[in-house]
Design a protein around this motif. Structure first.
Motif, PDB file in Angstrom:
ATOM      1  N   ASP A 172      15.766  -5.631   0.990  1.00  0.00           N
ATOM      2  CA  ASP A 172      16.244  -4.691   1.818  1.00  0.00           C
ATOM      3  C   ASP A 172      17.359  -4.199   1.264  1.00  0.00           C
ATOM      4  O   ASP A 172      17.636  -3.152   1.123  1.00  0.00           O
ATOM      5  N   SER A 225      12.111   6.611   5.271  1.00  0.00           N
ATOM      6  CA  SER A 225      11.325   5.458   6.171  1.00  0.00           C
ATOM      7  C   SER A 225      11.476   5.660   7.348  1.00  0.00           C
ATOM      8  O   SER A 225      10.737   5.136   8.392  1.00  0.00           O
ATOM      9  N   THR A 261       8.551   6.984   9.713  1.00  0.00           N
ATOM     10  CA  THR A 261       7.605   6.087   9.578  1.00  0.00           C
ATOM     11  C   THR A 261       7.332   5.036  10.694  1.00  0.00           C
ATOM     12  O   THR A 261       8.206   4.860  11.444  1.00  0.00           O
ATOM     13  N   GLU A 262       6.103   4.670  10.796  1.00  0.00           N
ATOM     14  CA  GLU A 262       6.085   3.517  11.564  1.00  0.00           C
ATOM     15  C   GLU A 262       6.716   2.167  11.297  1.00  0.00           C
ATOM     16  O   GLU A 262       6.795   1.454  12.340  1.00  0.00           O
ATOM     17  N   ARG A 263       6.904   1.995  10.130  1.00  0.00           N
ATOM     18  CA  ARG A 263       7.753   0.835   9.608  1.00  0.00           C
ATOM     19  C   ARG A 263       8.925   1.093   8.970  1.00  0.00           C
ATOM     20  O   ARG A 263       8.867   1.231   7.638  1.00  0.00           O
TER      21      ARG A 263
END
Length: 297
Positions: free
Chosen positions: A163, A174, A177-179
């Protein structure tokens, strides 16, 4: 070849190199604490040195690195190793369940899957040609034979190096987005600096600084200059026009050096010729920006 590092196998039994050879080693385990009592005779290859073998070549190597990522599922395990001496270098290591050793192979997969990320491990594996775009060694991978833990990391870390390695642009992109990727703040990076320095960007800054200093020394040495090392705790201000940090020195007020200028002049008067120093100086000057000049080199 004898093995000089002791280790604790799965059954927590300490074994020594006097009674073991490489072929008799268990396939997984944790080294026991060496406490500088012995040194391994095993040749460890750096990740950067790994190259795809030739078509007829069979090459087995030992690599020491950190577990950067681990994915164990079903009958396979994929591990990304980060070189313990160079955070920029990574290689993929893989293990697949062996039909000939079903029970033992299943235990090994379970053991590998439980390895905490950032643990330091020694991996013995066979080098094979492969296409791995996610690693710096993109044309080779290790087929795992044995894995021993040198230093086991905690199961929960303050943040993931993966990370902390992402750019702000990548994290921002990001969020839709879904993640979405997690962001690591500056406070966390500074509180756990030892972890943040494992990211390729931070490690590269340190290496670049070292290289710049090296080149500067080479240039000055080539001109006949002498490198000196001057005191950083002094009795008074080095420069009257700049603020100074003070501290207690056994009942006497001392100052952090604002400049090595006086000592360089003394060195020249002592007939050392040209002199130079690479070192920190300190100035107690408030700043209106994030880039403070309180300490610089």
């Amino acid at each position: 070849a004898g093995v000089e590092e002791g280790f604790v196998a799965e059954g927590a039994v300490a074994m020594r190199e006097e009674v073991l050879v490489e072929s008799e080693l268990p396939r997984v385990g944790d080294y026991e604490l060496v406490a500088s009592r012995s040194r391994t005779s095993r040749a460890l290859s750096s990740v950067a040195s790994l190259e795809a073998p030739g078509a007829e070549e069979v090459r087995t190597v030992w690599v020491r690195g950190r577990v950067a990522r681990m994915r164990a599922k079903g009958n396979s395990c994929f591990m990304v190793l980060r070189d313990a001496g160079d955070a920029r270098e990574t290689v993929q290591a893989v293990y697949f369940k062996e039909k000939a050793h079903g029970g033992e192979s299943k235990k090994m997969l379970k053991w590998l899957g439980a390895l905490p990320e950032e643990s330091v491990v020694d991996v013995e594996g066979r080098l094979v040609a492969a296409s791995v775009k996610s690693c710096s060694r993109s044309d080779v991978e290790l087929q795992i034979k044995r894995v021993f833990v040198v230093a086991r990391a905690p199961s929960v870390l303050p943040f993931l190096v993966e990370d902390a390695s992402r750019s702000e642009a990548e994290i921002a992109a990001s969020q839709e987005t879904e993640r979405p990727f997690a962001s690591v703040g500056q406070e966390a990076r500074l509180d756990y600096r030892w972890l943040d320095l494992r990211t390729p960007a931070s490690a590269s800054i340190a290496r670049l600084q070292a290289r710049v200093c090296g080149l500067f020394r080479e240039a000055m040495d080539a001109e006949g200059f002498v490198e000196i090392h001057t005191p950083k705790l002094v009795a008074g201000e080095s420069e009257s026009g700049a603020g100074v940090f003070t501290t207690d020195y056994f009942g006497t007020t001392a100052c952090l050096a604002q400049s090595p200028q006086l000592y360089k002049q003394m060195a020249i008067a002592a007939d050392l010729g040209g002199v130079y120093e690479i070192g920190p100086v300190f100035r107690a000057e408030k700043s209106h920006t994030k880039r403070h000049l309180c300490e610089f080199t």
